[in-house]
Design an enzyme around this catalytic site. Sequence first.
Site, PDB file in Angstrom:
ATOM      1  N   LYS A   1     -11.585   0.101  -1.641  1.00 39.23           N
ATOM      2  CA  LYS A   1     -10.637   0.661  -2.612  1.00 39.23           C
ATOM      3  C   LYS A   1     -11.310   0.690  -3.995  1.00 39.23           C
ATOM      4  O   LYS A   1     -12.222   1.462  -4.207  1.00 39.23           O
ATOM      5  CB  LYS A   1      -9.350  -0.161  -2.637  1.00 39.23           C
ATOM      6  CG  LYS A   1      -8.361   0.211  -1.532  1.00 39.23           C
ATOM      7  CD  LYS A   1      -8.724  -0.285  -0.189  1.00 39.23           C
ATOM      8  CE  LYS A   1      -7.658  -0.006   0.851  1.00 39.23           C
ATOM      9  NZ  LYS A   1      -8.058  -0.510   2.180  1.00 39.23           N
TER      10      LYS A   1
ATOM     11  N   HIS B   1      -5.318  -3.717  -2.657  1.00 40.33           N
ATOM     12  CA  HIS B   1      -5.007  -2.698  -3.656  1.00 40.33           C
ATOM     13  C   HIS B   1      -4.857  -3.276  -5.065  1.00 40.33           C
ATOM     14  O   HIS B   1      -4.471  -2.545  -5.983  1.00 40.33           O
ATOM     15  CB  HIS B   1      -3.742  -1.943  -3.263  1.00 40.33           C
ATOM     16  CG  HIS B   1      -3.875  -1.210  -1.968  1.00 40.33           C
ATOM     17  ND1 HIS B   1      -4.388   0.072  -1.873  1.00 40.33           N
ATOM     18  CD2 HIS B   1      -3.589  -1.594  -0.696  1.00 40.33           C
ATOM     19  CE1 HIS B   1      -4.388   0.450  -0.607  1.00 40.33           C
ATOM     20  NE2 HIS B   1      -3.911  -0.535   0.125  1.00 40.33           N
TER      21      HIS B   1
ATOM     22  N   SER C   1       0.795  -1.233   0.000  1.00 43.94           N
ATOM     23  CA  SER C   1       0.000   0.000   0.000  1.00 43.94           C
ATOM     24  C   SER C   1       0.820   1.271   0.000  1.00 43.94           C
ATOM     25  O   SER C   1       0.336   2.315  -0.431  1.00 43.94           O
ATOM     26  CB  SER C   1      -0.945   0.002   1.208  1.00 43.94           C
ATOM     27  OG  SER C   1      -0.208  -0.080   2.417  1.00 43.94           O
TER      28      SER C   1
END
Length: 395
Positions: free
Chosen positions: A243, A211, A183
């Site tokens: 996300k 992610h 991240s």
Amino acid sequence: MSISPDWVLEALEERRKQALFRHTVIMEGAQVPSIEIDKNAYLAFCSNDYLGLSNHPNMVKAMHESALTYGVGSGASHLVNGHNREHQSLEEELADWLGYDRVMLFSTGYMANLGVIAAFAGKDNAVVQDKLNHASLIDGAQLAGAKMRRYLHSDLMSAQKILSGFTKDQTKSTILATDGIFSMDGDRAPLAGLASLCKQNSALLLVDDAHGLACCGKTGRGSMEIEGVTPDEVPLLVGTFGKAFGTAGAFVACSHDFADYLTQFSRPYIYTTAMSPAIVGATRASLNIIKSDEGLMLRQKLAANIAYFRQAVSALPIELCESETAIQPILVGDSELALSLSESLKTSGIWCTAIRPPTVPKGGARLRITFSAQHSFDQISHLVNSLTLALATRT
């Protein structure tokens, strides 16, 4: 109002002296590239809404319709009566899309990682982790009371050395946990190599692909798709909806037996109210977009934005991380300098938060620039011009 103890005030003052003090900002309106904070307009380059789905009309409509049918709150945990048809449908749709037997929903990604590691690890086995893993993976191992060692970032030799030392005299399998995409650096874990190490050492590979899912890979299946590994090689996959999915909540994908095991022993799953059914409805709509031609086009636009930015800043005197993902950090090192650059960008109408220890290692302060498919090339050009100006004022 009560008077705070001296040790609280001293700790806060120390954070201020170290340029590490944090505070909340209030953003007006929806999560889009053009935002308003403190009555000032900015272009945001720090959101995790990588595909720009958080304000998609299909998802807003789906959330409204789901709330009309199922209400806003689930009212109970999954194991009481909080698990309704919306939850079940999303779990089945995710499992089918990812190729796993089962999917279990969690309220947050943090809770999913705590719940999985604490259930599968303990004093009778070990957890081996990448040095740059997300805090929730580290906290999960500590909560479980497991032996924990961390290998050098993405270093297969380091991971093998630690793994081989933990495979003896254990009554349960060693867990090897890694982010799929890290991240703070934006690079990918060497999943194929890690899967091979786990097979050699009879360890269980846990991948947190918060992610990567939805925004990486041709079909959006994330790091596993890019690295060419299968559900058999990654028996525990954690994903989040906050996300690229554009909503909130998380899930764990696994086998039938592992899902049954988590149902018995994962305390964050057992003792937490289930996700809002309205959010689940919006997430189902998000998944439909991600699987569609529109989702493919959004991933292609995101990739084009990333390539455009990297080319545009190639001549600037900056240290840019080696990343092909939406996370494009500029390494600064000093926390005060990172804060100063962030403030300089604000004067040009760019909102990009400085990331400082302990989120990153000491000396690793940075501007964590992130991109969305909704960013235009003109907006990215403004970011690059603003960076050029901010850097010029620092020299």
